[in-house]
Design a protein around this motif. Structure first.
Motif, PDB file in Angstrom:
ATOM      1  N   ARG A  91      -0.933  -4.519  -6.219  1.00 25.11           N
ATOM      2  CA  ARG A  91      -1.746  -5.355  -7.123  1.00 25.11           C
ATOM      3  C   ARG A  91      -0.849  -6.280  -7.953  1.00 25.11           C
ATOM      4  O   ARG A  91      -1.165  -7.457  -8.156  1.00 25.11           O
ATOM      5  N   GLU A  92       0.273  -5.756  -8.405  1.00 26.36           N
ATOM      6  CA  GLU A  92       1.217  -6.588  -9.163  1.00 26.36           C
ATOM      7  C   GLU A  92       1.789  -7.690  -8.270  1.00 26.36           C
ATOM      8  O   GLU A  92       1.942  -8.832  -8.702  1.00 26.36           O
TER       9      GLU A  92
ATOM     10  N   THR B 170       0.866  -1.186   0.000  1.00 24.85           N
ATOM     11  CA  THR B 170       0.000   0.000   0.000  1.00 24.85           C
ATOM     12  C   THR B 170       0.899   1.231   0.000  1.00 24.85           C
ATOM     13  O   THR B 170       2.107   1.129   0.232  1.00 24.85           O
ATOM     14  N   ASP B 171       0.313   2.395  -0.215  1.00 26.34           N
ATOM     15  CA  ASP B 171       1.111   3.627  -0.133  1.00 26.34           C
ATOM     16  C   ASP B 171       1.663   3.821   1.274  1.00 26.34           C
ATOM     17  O   ASP B 171       2.762   4.349   1.449  1.00 26.34           O
TER      18      ASP B 171
ATOM     19  N   ARG C 291      -7.073  -4.105   1.917  1.00 29.39           N
ATOM     20  CA  ARG C 291      -5.806  -4.485   1.295  1.00 29.39           C
ATOM     21  C   ARG C 291      -5.648  -6.004   1.255  1.00 29.39           C
ATOM     22  O   ARG C 291      -5.097  -6.548   0.300  1.00 29.39           O
TER      23      ARG C 291
ATOM     24  N   HIS D 209      -0.647 -10.494  -8.069  1.00 31.11           N
ATOM     25  CA  HIS D 209      -0.583 -11.329  -9.283  1.00 31.11           C
ATOM     26  C   HIS D 209       0.625 -12.264  -9.231  1.00 31.11           C
ATOM     27  O   HIS D 209       0.534 -13.439  -9.605  1.00 31.11           O
TER      28      HIS D 209
ATOM     29  N   GLU E 238      -8.557  -7.389  -1.275  1.00 31.39           N
ATOM     30  CA  GLU E 238      -8.223  -7.181  -2.687  1.00 31.39           C
ATOM     31  C   GLU E 238      -7.110  -8.125  -3.125  1.00 31.39           C
ATOM     32  O   GLU E 238      -7.167  -8.702  -4.218  1.00 31.39           O
TER      33      GLU E 238
ATOM     34  N   ASN F 221      -1.775  -0.321  -3.557  1.00 27.17           N
ATOM     35  CA  ASN F 221      -1.346   0.545  -4.651  1.00 27.17           C
ATOM     36  C   ASN F 221      -1.059  -0.355  -5.867  1.00 27.17           C
ATOM     37  O   ASN F 221      -1.260  -1.576  -5.805  1.00 27.17           O
ATOM     38  N   GLU F 222      -0.605   0.218  -6.957  1.00 28.19           N
ATOM     39  CA  GLU F 222      -0.376  -0.578  -8.174  1.00 28.19           C
ATOM     40  C   GLU F 222       0.691  -1.644  -7.951  1.00 28.19           C
ATOM     41  O   GLU F 222       0.575  -2.763  -8.457  1.00 28.19           O
ATOM     42  N   THR F 223       1.735  -1.307  -7.210  1.00 25.30           N
ATOM     43  CA  THR F 223       2.758  -2.304  -6.891  1.00 25.30           C
ATOM     44  C   THR F 223       2.138  -3.462  -6.113  1.00 25.30           C
ATOM     45  O   THR F 223       2.433  -4.630  -6.371  1.00 25.30           O
TER      46      THR F 223
END
Length: 192
Positions: free
Chosen positions: A32-33, A11-12, A57, A36, A60, A28-30
């Motif tokens: 989410r990656e 997260t940020d 968090r 994955h 998700e 954050n985008e990191t």
């Protein structure tokens, strides 16, 4: 039965070293990656279920993993919420965070309370899933770094260091007890 304890993605607040605790901060985008990437590590195995902490968090991260593995997202366990840092949430710690409340951290949740909540969640997951899936069940449990660290420390009887975002920490229920197999994707003998 094996449980794969996965810390949520970044997260940020993680990025800025802010204490999150029970604050409900999104990935954050990191992050989410990272979720994955965690799913890719888990893909070769058969999973009976994926469950998580109810904080966004963790949910998700769990949803991304569930979608990628093609399994339904399961229950949220309130006992898996991160340690409550109370008035210190959102701040950056410049000193070691104590196990018990003190003058600098007067209202944080005590370590024993966090570990007890975590153990209660593991027992609930075990008692719920064993009748459904049997002894060979593999379950992904997405939650938080400090609760994972305190749980693993309690199970192996020594202090466990930092838990990486989206890293796998494997425990096994066998012969009436939990055994720690990996910490941060490393076999326990080699884990820090």
């Amino acid at each position: 039965m094996r449980l794969e304890l996965i810390r949520h993605g970044q997260t940020d607040w993680n990025l800025n070293d802010q204490l999150q605790g029970s604050s409900d901060i999104p990935l954050n985008e990191t992050g989410r990656e990272q979720a994955h990437q965690a799913a890719q590590l888990l893909a070769p195995y058969r999973w009976s279920a994926i469950v998580s902490s109810p904080l966004m968090r963790a949910r998700e991260t769990a949803q991304i993993i569930a979608d990628q593995l093609g399994i339904e997202l399961g229950a949220a366990y309130p006992e898996l919420i991160e340690r409550d840092y109370a008035s210190r949430e959102g701040t950056v710690s410049t000193t070691r965070i104590p196990d018990e409340p003190d003058a600098e951290y007067p209202d944080i949740e005590p370590r024993d309370s966090v570990a007890a909540r975590g153990m209660a969640a593991l027992e609930d997951i075990r008692d719920t899933r064993l009748p459904l899936d049997g002894d060979d069940a593999n379950i992904v449990v997405v939650c938080h770094g400090t609760i994972i660290r305190f749980l693993l420390s309690a199970l192996i009887g020594r202090e466990v260091g930092h838990i990486d975002n989206a890293a796998a920490n494997t425990i096994e229920w066998a012969d009436g007890q939990w055994r720690v197999l990996t910490i941060n994707n490393e076999p326990v003998a080699e884990a820090a």
